[in-house]
Each structure stands twice: as structure tokens, then as C-alpha cells.
Motif scaffolding. Structure first.
Motif, PDB file in Angstrom:
ATOM      1  N   TYR A 107     -14.175   1.802 -16.143  1.00  0.00           N
ATOM      2  CA  TYR A 107     -15.076   2.348 -17.159  1.00  0.00           C
ATOM      3  C   TYR A 107     -15.728   3.605 -16.610  1.00  0.00           C
ATOM      4  N   THR A 108     -15.902   4.607 -17.458  1.00  0.00           N
ATOM      5  CA  THR A 108     -16.621   5.818 -17.064  1.00  0.00           C
ATOM      6  C   THR A 108     -17.985   5.791 -17.719  1.00  0.00           C
ATOM      7  N   LEU A 109     -19.002   5.751 -16.885  1.00  0.00           N
ATOM      8  CA  LEU A 109     -20.385   5.696 -17.324  1.00  0.00           C
ATOM      9  C   LEU A 109     -20.930   7.121 -17.357  1.00  0.00           C
ATOM     10  N   GLN A 110     -21.233   7.595 -18.560  1.00  0.00           N
ATOM     11  CA  GLN A 110     -21.729   8.953 -18.742  1.00  0.00           C
ATOM     12  C   GLN A 110     -23.199   9.046 -18.312  1.00  0.00           C
ATOM     13  N   PRO A 111     -23.699  10.247 -17.998  1.00  0.00           N
ATOM     14  CA  PRO A 111     -25.111  10.395 -17.651  1.00  0.00           C
ATOM     15  C   PRO A 111     -26.013   9.806 -18.747  1.00  0.00           C
ATOM     16  N   LEU A 112     -26.984   9.020 -18.319  1.00  0.00           N
ATOM     17  CA  LEU A 112     -27.960   8.327 -19.169  1.00  0.00           C
ATOM     18  C   LEU A 112     -27.363   7.228 -20.036  1.00  0.00           C
ATOM     19  N   GLU A 113     -26.090   6.910 -19.838  1.00  0.00           N
ATOM     20  CA  GLU A 113     -25.460   5.813 -20.579  1.00  0.00           C
ATOM     21  C   GLU A 113     -25.700   4.499 -19.849  1.00  0.00           C
ATOM     22  N   ARG A 114     -25.860   3.434 -20.631  1.00  0.00           N
ATOM     23  CA  ARG A 114     -25.951   2.080 -20.081  1.00  0.00           C
ATOM     24  C   ARG A 114     -24.815   1.258 -20.677  1.00  0.00           C
ATOM     25  N   PHE A 115     -24.295   0.328 -19.873  1.00  0.00           N
ATOM     26  CA  PHE A 115     -23.166  -0.471 -20.324  1.00  0.00           C
ATOM     27  C   PHE A 115     -23.135  -1.768 -19.530  1.00  0.00           C
ATOM     28  N   ALA A 116     -22.779  -2.864 -20.190  1.00  0.00           N
ATOM     29  CA  ALA A 116     -22.651  -4.167 -19.530  1.00  0.00           C
ATOM     30  C   ALA A 116     -21.238  -4.283 -18.949  1.00  0.00           C
ATOM     31  N   ILE A 117     -21.151  -4.257 -17.631  1.00  0.00           N
ATOM     32  CA  ILE A 117     -19.867  -4.314 -16.922  1.00  0.00           C
ATOM     33  C   ILE A 117     -19.497  -5.774 -16.663  1.00  0.00           C
ATOM     34  N   ALA A 118     -18.315  -6.166 -17.094  1.00  0.00           N
ATOM     35  CA  ALA A 118     -17.840  -7.538 -16.933  1.00  0.00           C
ATOM     36  C   ALA A 118     -17.456  -7.831 -15.490  1.00  0.00           C
ATOM     37  N   THR A 119     -17.793  -9.051 -15.040  1.00  0.00           N
ATOM     38  CA  THR A 119     -17.383  -9.500 -13.702  1.00  0.00           C
ATOM     39  C   THR A 119     -16.292 -10.555 -13.766  1.00  0.00           C
ATOM     40  N   GLY A 120     -16.076 -11.139 -14.955  1.00  0.00           N
ATOM     41  CA  GLY A 120     -15.066 -12.185 -15.092  1.00  0.00           C
ATOM     42  C   GLY A 120     -15.459 -13.500 -14.445  1.00  0.00           C
ATOM     43  N   LEU A 121     -16.759 -13.695 -14.230  1.00  0.00           N
ATOM     44  CA  LEU A 121     -17.260 -14.905 -13.573  1.00  0.00           C
ATOM     45  C   LEU A 121     -18.320 -15.584 -14.429  1.00  0.00           C
ATOM     46  N   SER A 122     -18.397 -16.888 -14.316  1.00  0.00           N
ATOM     47  CA  SER A 122     -19.535 -17.636 -14.826  1.00  0.00           C
ATOM     48  C   SER A 122     -19.984 -18.571 -13.702  1.00  0.00           C
ATOM     49  N   ALA A 123     -21.211 -19.085 -13.816  1.00  0.00           N
ATOM     50  CA  ALA A 123     -21.769 -19.856 -12.705  1.00  0.00           C
ATOM     51  C   ALA A 123     -22.495 -21.090 -13.195  1.00  0.00           C
ATOM     52  N   GLU A 124     -22.529 -22.093 -12.340  1.00  0.00           N
ATOM     53  CA  GLU A 124     -23.366 -23.275 -12.528  1.00  0.00           C
ATOM     54  C   GLU A 124     -24.389 -23.244 -11.402  1.00  0.00           C
ATOM     55  N   ILE A 125     -25.611 -22.912 -11.762  1.00  0.00           N
ATOM     56  CA  ILE A 125     -26.695 -22.732 -10.804  1.00  0.00           C
ATOM     57  C   ILE A 125     -27.517 -24.012 -10.779  1.00  0.00           C
ATOM     58  N   PRO A 126     -27.847 -24.526  -9.612  1.00  0.00           N
ATOM     59  CA  PRO A 126     -28.659 -25.743  -9.573  1.00  0.00           C
ATOM     60  C   PRO A 126     -30.026 -25.529 -10.221  1.00  0.00           C
ATOM     61  N   MET A 127     -30.547 -26.564 -10.878  1.00  0.00           N
ATOM     62  CA  MET A 127     -31.893 -26.492 -11.443  1.00  0.00           C
ATOM     63  C   MET A 127     -32.864 -26.165 -10.312  1.00  0.00           C
ATOM     64  N   GLY A 128     -33.866 -25.353 -10.642  1.00  0.00           N
ATOM     65  CA  GLY A 128     -34.838 -24.947  -9.633  1.00  0.00           C
ATOM     66  C   GLY A 128     -34.477 -23.633  -8.965  1.00  0.00           C
ATOM     67  N   TYR A 129     -33.358 -23.024  -9.392  1.00  0.00           N
ATOM     68  CA  TYR A 129     -32.911 -21.746  -8.830  1.00  0.00           C
ATOM     69  C   TYR A 129     -32.503 -20.800  -9.945  1.00  0.00           C
ATOM     70  N   GLU A 130     -32.419 -19.534  -9.624  1.00  0.00           N
ATOM     71  CA  GLU A 130     -31.880 -18.506 -10.505  1.00  0.00           C
ATOM     72  C   GLU A 130     -31.006 -17.597  -9.668  1.00  0.00           C
TER      73      GLU A 130
END
Length: 157
Positions: free
Chosen positions: A39-62
Motif C-alpha cells: 500500500y502507498t500511504l500518501q502524505p496526511l493519509e491514514r489507512f488501516a493496514i491488515a496484519t492477517g492475524l487475530s488473537a485470544e488475549i487472556p482476561m485482565g490483559y490488553e
């Protein structure tokens, strides 16, 4: 060197190109997150970049998504909602909201390190409504109320 206790975070690949986060050096607090897209991010542009991951985080953490200092210094690329918070109950794809604060387009390539992932404990507050708050030295002084510089004053001593 003694390592602190470790917390198991289960990671699921949602894409064959996804890379499991890893720490580059012993003692690092941030594990690298990698883009699965070009992806080419232009000046002052914002974009959500995919990582292809999901997570199961233990309760009590972030998980916190934080910028990479090299990208910020050299190119003006940072995580817009720093730190991004991934709550324990979220199971969707981890995406990184990057913004280009530089003056040139920035080319992100598949496999590039784009952010850091830090696991942090969550302390829940108990919000209690009251009619009055106890006084403090600062009081209601807000943005800029403590001044803009620090000048050391030396005595005759």
C-alpha cells in the motif's frame, strides 16, 4: 538476565502471508507486527493496514499497538490512535491505523514491519459519582497550565 513472567496470547493466522509477532531482541517489550499488503500511504493519509492475524488475549490483559520509532523518525509514519487497544474480548483481524505525517508518499510492502505489539495488564476502575472533589494544588488547570519551559534557578548558596 531474568525474564518477567510470560503471558500466553493465542494467535490465529487469517492469511497465509501473515507473520506471528516476534521480539527482535531479548528484553524487547514490543513484538513486531507485519503488513500482509502492499500500500502507498500518501502524505496526511491514514489507512488501516491488515496484519492477517487475530488473537485470544487472556482476561485482565490488553494488546497495545504502538509505532515503530524508525518509521516515525525517518518517514513520519506513526500509529494514529497510539496506543491502539486490542481488548481481551476482540477476535477480529488486527489492523494498524497508520498515518503519514511526512511530505512524501510512503510505500508499505507485504512483509514489512509496521508497528509493535505490547501486552499490558488492565486495571479496571470503579467509577463513583460524587458531588465534590477534594482540592489539589493544580486544581482545574488544564492544557499548558504548568508552563512551557523549565529554568533552573541557582541560589547564592
Amino acid at each position: 538476565m531474568t525474564l518477567n513472567s510470560q503471558v500466553v496470547v493465542k494467535i490465529k493466522r487469517l492469511n497465509d502471508n501473515a507473520k506471528i509477532p516476534r521480539y527482535e531482541h531479548p528484553g524487547d517489550s514490543g513484538a513486531d507486527l507485519v503488513s500482509i499488503i502492499d500500500y502507498t500511504l500518501q502524505p496526511l493519509e491514514r489507512f488501516a493496514i491488515a496484519t492477517g492475524l487475530s488473537a485470544e488475549i487472556p482476561m485482565g490483559y490488553e494488546l497495545q499497538v504502538r509505532p515503530r520509532s524508525g518509521l516515525a523518525l525517518k518517514h513520519g509514519i506513526t500509529v494514529l490512535n497510539t496506543p491502539g487497544t486490542i481488548d481481551a474480548g476482540y477476535r477480529g483481524e488486527i489492523k494498524v491505523i497508520l498515518i503519514n505525517l511526512g511530505s512524501e508518499p510512503f510505500h508499505i510492502v507485504q512483509g514489512q514491519k509496521i508497528a509493535q505489539l505490547v501486552i499490558a495488564p488492565v486495571i479496571l476502575g470503579q467509577f463513583q459519582e460524587v458531588d465534590e472533589l477534594s482540592p489539589s494544588i493544580r486544581g482545574s488547570g488544564g492544557f499548558g497550565s504548568t508552563g512551557v519551559s523549565y529554568v533552573e534557578v541557582k541560589g547564592d548558596g
